[in-house]
Design a protein around this motif. Structure first.
Motif, PDB file in Angstrom:
ATOM      1  N   VAL A   1      -5.042   9.526  -3.497  1.00  0.00           N
ATOM      2  CA  VAL A   1      -4.246   8.512  -4.177  1.00  0.00           C
ATOM      3  C   VAL A   1      -3.159   8.057  -3.223  1.00  0.00           C
ATOM      4  CG1 VAL A   1      -2.654   8.071  -6.079  1.00  0.00           C
ATOM      5  CG2 VAL A   1      -4.709   9.464  -6.461  1.00  0.00           C
ATOM      6  N   LEU A   2      -3.136   6.784  -2.933  1.00  0.00           N
ATOM      7  CA  LEU A   2      -2.142   6.254  -2.011  1.00  0.00           C
ATOM      8  C   LEU A   2      -1.039   5.575  -2.805  1.00  0.00           C
ATOM      9  CD1 LEU A   2      -2.986   4.519   1.309  1.00  0.00           C
ATOM     10  CD2 LEU A   2      -1.036   3.782  -0.042  1.00  0.00           C
ATOM     11  N   MET A   3       0.158   6.100  -2.664  1.00  0.00           N
ATOM     12  CA  MET A   3       1.292   5.533  -3.405  1.00  0.00           C
ATOM     13  C   MET A   3       2.127   4.651  -2.496  1.00  0.00           C
ATOM     14  SD  MET A   3       2.689   8.598  -5.800  1.00  0.00           S
ATOM     15  CE  MET A   3       3.840   7.477  -6.577  1.00  0.00           C
ATOM     16  N   ALA A   4       2.649   3.580  -3.081  1.00  0.00           N
ATOM     17  CA  ALA A   4       3.578   2.715  -2.356  1.00  0.00           C
ATOM     18  C   ALA A   4       4.365   1.909  -3.366  1.00  0.00           C
ATOM     19  CB  ALA A   4       2.815   1.779  -1.421  1.00  0.00           C
ATOM     20  N   ASP A   5       5.618   1.675  -3.058  1.00  0.00           N
ATOM     21  CA  ASP A   5       6.450   0.806  -3.896  1.00  0.00           C
ATOM     22  C   ASP A   5       6.429   1.186  -5.366  1.00  0.00           C
ATOM     23  OD1 ASP A   5       7.209  -0.675  -1.743  1.00  0.00           O
ATOM     24  OD2 ASP A   5       5.543  -2.098  -1.933  1.00  0.00           O
ATOM     25  N   GLY A   6       6.547   2.457  -5.661  1.00  0.00           N
ATOM     26  CA  GLY A   6       6.681   2.875  -7.057  1.00  0.00           C
ATOM     27  C   GLY A   6       5.388   2.833  -7.841  1.00  0.00           C
ATOM     28  N   GLY A   7       4.276   2.707  -7.158  1.00  0.00           N
ATOM     29  CA  GLY A   7       3.031   2.684  -7.906  1.00  0.00           C
ATOM     30  C   GLY A   7       1.878   3.194  -7.077  1.00  0.00           C
ATOM     31  N   ILE A   8       0.687   3.159  -7.682  1.00  0.00           N
ATOM     32  CA  ILE A   8      -0.502   3.575  -6.962  1.00  0.00           C
ATOM     33  C   ILE A   8      -1.112   2.331  -6.331  1.00  0.00           C
ATOM     34  CG2 ILE A   8      -2.832   4.499  -7.230  1.00  0.00           C
ATOM     35  CD1 ILE A   8      -1.663   6.263  -9.486  1.00  0.00           C
ATOM     36  N   ALA A   9      -1.111   2.319  -4.990  1.00  0.00           N
ATOM     37  CA  ALA A   9      -1.606   1.126  -4.303  1.00  0.00           C
ATOM     38  C   ALA A   9      -3.121   1.150  -4.265  1.00  0.00           C
ATOM     39  CB  ALA A   9      -1.043   1.066  -2.887  1.00  0.00           C
TER      40      ALA A   9
ATOM     41  N   GLN B   1     -13.337   6.392   1.100  1.00  0.00           N
ATOM     42  CA  GLN B   1     -12.923   5.036   0.714  1.00  0.00           C
ATOM     43  C   GLN B   1     -11.500   4.732   1.157  1.00  0.00           C
ATOM     44  OE1 GLN B   1     -13.456   5.215  -3.484  1.00  0.00           O
ATOM     45  NE2 GLN B   1     -15.547   4.420  -3.458  1.00  0.00           N
ATOM     46  N   VAL B   2     -10.578   5.614   0.765  1.00  0.00           N
ATOM     47  CA  VAL B   2      -9.172   5.300   0.967  1.00  0.00           C
ATOM     48  C   VAL B   2      -8.765   5.448   2.429  1.00  0.00           C
ATOM     49  CG1 VAL B   2      -6.811   5.934   0.317  1.00  0.00           C
ATOM     50  CG2 VAL B   2      -8.635   5.955  -1.391  1.00  0.00           C
TER      51      VAL B   2
ATOM     52  N   PRO C   1      -9.632   1.256   3.596  1.00  0.00           N
ATOM     53  CA  PRO C   1      -8.629   0.850   2.597  1.00  0.00           C
ATOM     54  C   PRO C   1      -8.749  -0.631   2.299  1.00  0.00           C
ATOM     55  CG  PRO C   1      -7.599   1.203   4.736  1.00  0.00           C
ATOM     56  CD  PRO C   1      -9.020   1.655   4.862  1.00  0.00           C
ATOM     57  N   THR C   2      -8.596  -0.991   1.037  1.00  0.00           N
ATOM     58  CA  THR C   2      -8.710  -2.386   0.667  1.00  0.00           C
ATOM     59  C   THR C   2      -7.356  -3.030   0.461  1.00  0.00           C
ATOM     60  OG1 THR C   2      -8.920  -1.681  -1.620  1.00  0.00           O
ATOM     61  CG2 THR C   2     -10.969  -2.122  -0.428  1.00  0.00           C
ATOM     62  N   SER C   3      -6.362  -2.232   0.083  1.00  0.00           N
ATOM     63  CA  SER C   3      -5.055  -2.831  -0.195  1.00  0.00           C
ATOM     64  C   SER C   3      -4.280  -3.058   1.091  1.00  0.00           C
ATOM     65  CB  SER C   3      -4.237  -1.921  -1.122  1.00  0.00           C
ATOM     66  OG  SER C   3      -3.899  -0.735  -0.431  1.00  0.00           O
ATOM     67  N   GLU C   4      -3.414  -4.048   1.016  1.00  0.00           N
ATOM     68  CA  GLU C   4      -2.516  -4.371   2.129  1.00  0.00           C
ATOM     69  C   GLU C   4      -1.705  -3.136   2.506  1.00  0.00           C
ATOM     70  OE1 GLU C   4      -1.720  -6.734   4.966  1.00  0.00           O
ATOM     71  OE2 GLU C   4      -3.121  -7.267   3.352  1.00  0.00           O
ATOM     72  N   ARG C   5      -1.090  -2.486   1.475  1.00  0.00           N
ATOM     73  CA  ARG C   5      -0.247  -1.318   1.668  1.00  0.00           C
ATOM     74  C   ARG C   5      -1.025  -0.163   2.293  1.00  0.00           C
ATOM     75  NH1 ARG C   5       4.291  -0.584   1.946  1.00  0.00           N
ATOM     76  NH2 ARG C   5       5.850  -1.509   0.595  1.00  0.00           N
ATOM     77  N   GLY C   6      -2.244   0.000   1.819  1.00  0.00           N
ATOM     78  CA  GLY C   6      -3.088   1.072   2.338  1.00  0.00           C
ATOM     79  C   GLY C   6      -3.379   0.872   3.810  1.00  0.00           C
ATOM     80  N   ARG C   7      -3.718  -0.343   4.176  1.00  0.00           N
ATOM     81  CA  ARG C   7      -4.036  -0.623   5.586  1.00  0.00           C
ATOM     82  C   ARG C   7      -2.820  -0.387   6.458  1.00  0.00           C
ATOM     83  NH1 ARG C   7      -6.682  -5.761   4.294  1.00  0.00           N
ATOM     84  NH2 ARG C   7      -8.777  -5.220   3.623  1.00  0.00           N
ATOM     85  N   ALA C   8      -1.677  -0.893   5.983  1.00  0.00           N
ATOM     86  CA  ALA C   8      -0.455  -0.758   6.777  1.00  0.00           C
ATOM     87  C   ALA C   8      -0.123   0.721   6.990  1.00  0.00           C
ATOM     88  CB  ALA C   8       0.708  -1.464   6.069  1.00  0.00           C
ATOM     89  N   PHE C   9      -0.194   1.495   5.909  1.00  0.00           N
ATOM     90  CA  PHE C   9       0.169   2.909   6.003  1.00  0.00           C
ATOM     91  C   PHE C   9      -0.772   3.657   6.943  1.00  0.00           C
ATOM     92  CE2 PHE C   9      -0.358   7.272   4.265  1.00  0.00           C
ATOM     93  CZ  PHE C   9       0.882   7.756   4.637  1.00  0.00           C
ATOM     94  N   LEU C  10      -2.052   3.388   6.798  1.00  0.00           N
ATOM     95  CA  LEU C  10      -3.022   4.123   7.619  1.00  0.00           C
ATOM     96  C   LEU C  10      -2.983   3.677   9.069  1.00  0.00           C
ATOM     97  CD1 LEU C  10      -5.684   4.255   4.868  1.00  0.00           C
ATOM     98  CD2 LEU C  10      -4.646   6.244   5.965  1.00  0.00           C
ATOM     99  N   ALA C  11      -2.658   2.403   9.270  1.00  0.00           N
ATOM    100  CA  ALA C  11      -2.515   1.920  10.643  1.00  0.00           C
ATOM    101  C   ALA C  11      -1.367   2.662  11.319  1.00  0.00           C
ATOM    102  CB  ALA C  11      -2.245   0.415  10.649  1.00  0.00           C
ATOM    103  N   GLU C  12      -0.304   2.847  10.553  1.00  0.00           N
ATOM    104  CA  GLU C  12       0.855   3.543  11.091  1.00  0.00           C
ATOM    105  C   GLU C  12       0.505   5.000  11.418  1.00  0.00           C
ATOM    106  OE1 GLU C  12       5.142   4.055   9.212  1.00  0.00           O
ATOM    107  OE2 GLU C  12       4.398   2.016   9.220  1.00  0.00           O
TER     108      GLU C  12
END
Ligand SMILES: Nc1ncnc2c1ncn2[C@@H]1O[C@H](COP(=O)(O)OP(=O)(O)OP(=O)(O)O)[C@@H](O)[C@H]1O
Ligand SMILES: [Mg+2]
Lengths: 246, 219
Positions: free
Chosen positions: A210-218, A225-226, A230-241
């Protein structure tokens, strides 16, 4: 399958800051859920809400079929069924290892000293620390302390184990021994929610990430899969980092 | 020197009895002062704001006024409503006085206990009381013990002020011996030695206790 944890529209604020914004999350019996996400995303807060260390401002949390209340005897009785493992171990420094593990068994579950000690020894053997029974926590390495902390939580026969970055305070060479204990636990079918930055552990052990970002589950799904697609913008950014760092 | 020794020997029965009274004063001061201090400490950490105000005011008032004033208020000041014997006026004033310092010592002891330990205990299903009794209390006490011991020593020495409200404790006996013998140096030194002996014994006891309670810090 039955849900051990069920969070519905859970909202948590610290003053003006909304840390959890109407979060829905279910954890099934025997499931291992790994929570990831950037610092400040609310991962710790979510875990702390699940065992009532933080009160919530909206929504409901049900654990093992019982709705979490904010305080009192009911909360205590629910908490003893939820094991919590902290980043800083939090062993009781004035008690020997064995007494760290027997205290709540005796005070909360009403077990006799003999029963409690037998259970403690069984668990110490399981985490590979039988010979440390009479040591004080200060004499143990971080990895050993964390394994005692896990044994202490397991002694209450919890239906759910929560881990908040259990290896983040450890020297790199001590991380493995703690993860191994957690792996064994997962294999035995313990229901677990784990906040961690150990992506290898997430890949190998998690049923769901479960990938959390900005107070919710992104984003959530299988580790594959995750973590890989990753499909979400937040997910990609976090994993890229993460990728960039490691 | 032999004069001094014979003065020590001759005054022994008087001083010995007086030492007992000094100990009694100190004991009452601490036996009342400790629970009172614990209550004030609890008030100062309470979630109820007026209780915290009360604690702050109490500590400020008691620490802000000289002990001798407090003793005189109880002994001379209350005569219209209450006639307290010197012993009780002095020991109760001592108890109030020490309770304020003890409250501060206990409070900082409790504040030194990491929040994580409280949370670890609560997350095992331990109640607030169980956590207080098994985790926070013992750890706070361990931290507070050196300062508490120090405060006990101060209490013993401060009990000499009871001399000014007619209590036959050590200092009073020294005053009288001096007045009748005209040998102030002799008897003030003798009384100093008695205080010193009591303080040394007390220090030893506290050190023992500290040692016993800090096993977890040694290999
Ligand atoms: N007791 C508190 N009072 C005020 N703000 C808090 C409190 N606890 C957490 N916060 C804030 O809530 C937000 C989420 O914190 P949380 O510790 O849950 O994040 P996290 O995802 O666990 O981050 P990290 O990876 O750094 O541990 C942060 O902005 C944090 O500053
Ligand atoms: Mg965190």
């Amino acid at each position: 399958m039955s849900a051990i944890v069920s969070m519905q529209q859970v909202t948590k604020r610290f003053g003006p800051l909304t840390v959890l914004d109407a979060v829905d999350l279910e954890v099934q019996q025997g499931e291992v859920v790994v929570l990831i996400g950037p610092s400040g995303a609310g991962k710790s807060t979510l875990l702390r809400c699940v065992n009532g260390l933080e009160g919530i401002d909206g929504g409901t949390i049900t654990v093992d079929g019982q709705q979490l209340v904010q305080k009192g005897r009911e909360l205590n009785s629910l908490r003893r069924r939820i094991g919590m493992v902290f980043q800083q171990f939090n062993l009781f420094p004035h008690l020997r290892v064995i007494d760290n593990i027997t205290m709540a068994q005796r005070d909360v579950l009403g077990r006799s000293r003999e029963e409690a000690e037998a259970r403690a020894r069984e668990l110490l053997a399981r985490v590979g620390l039988s010979e440390k029974e009479h040591a004080y926590p200060e004499r143990l390495s971080g990895g050993q302390q964390q394994r005692v902390a896990i044994a202490r939580a397991l002694a209450m026969d919890p239906v759910l184990m929560l881990f908040d970055e259990p290896t983040s305070a450890l020297d790199p060479e001590l991380v493995g021994e703690v993860l191994q204990v957690m792996r064994d636990l997962a294999e035995e079918g313990m229901t677990m929610v784990v906040v961690t930055h150990e992506m290898r552990f997430a890949r190998q052990v998690a049923d769901r990430v479960v990938l959390m970002a900005d107070g919710g589950i992104a984003e959530q799904g299988t580790p594959e899969q995750v973590l890989e697609h990753p499909t979400s913008e937040r997910g990609r950014a976090f994993l890229a980092e993460l990728g960039g760092q490691g | 020197m032999s004069d001094f020794l014979s003065a020590v020997v001759e005054s022994w029965p008087l001083f010995f009895e007086a030492a007992g009274r000094t100990l009694a004063l100190s004991a009452v001061a601490l036996l009342l002062g400790l629970p009172l201090g614990a209550l004030v400490a609890a008030a100062s950490m309470s979630r109820v704001r007026p209780l915290r105000w009360f604690a702050t005011a109490y500590i400020g008032l008691v620490r802000g006024t000289p002990l001798i004033t407090q003793i005189f208020i109880l002994y001379f000041g209350l005569t219209i409503v209450l006639l307290l014997p010197g012993f009780w006026a002095a020991s109760i004033a001592l108890a109030f006085h020490n309770s304020a310092y003890i409250a501060e010592i206990l409070r900082s002891g409790f504040q030194s206990v990491p929040v994580g330990l409280d949370e670890a205990s609560r997350s095992l299903g331990m109640s607030w009381w169980q956590t207080l009794r098994r985790v926070r209390g013992p750890l706070a006490f361990r931290t507070a013990l050196p300062s508490l011991g120090n405060q006990f020593i101060i209490a013993v020495k401060d009990s000499s002020l009871a001399a000014f409200v007619t209590v036959d404790e050590l200092f009073q006996v020294a005053l009288r011996a001096t007045a009748s013998s005209y040998e102030p140096l002799t008897y003030y030194i003798i009384v100093a030695l008695y205080y010193l002996a009591i303080v040394l014994i007390l220090t030893l006891v506290v050190n023992r206790l500290e040692h016993a309670l800090s096993k977890h810090r040694r290999s």
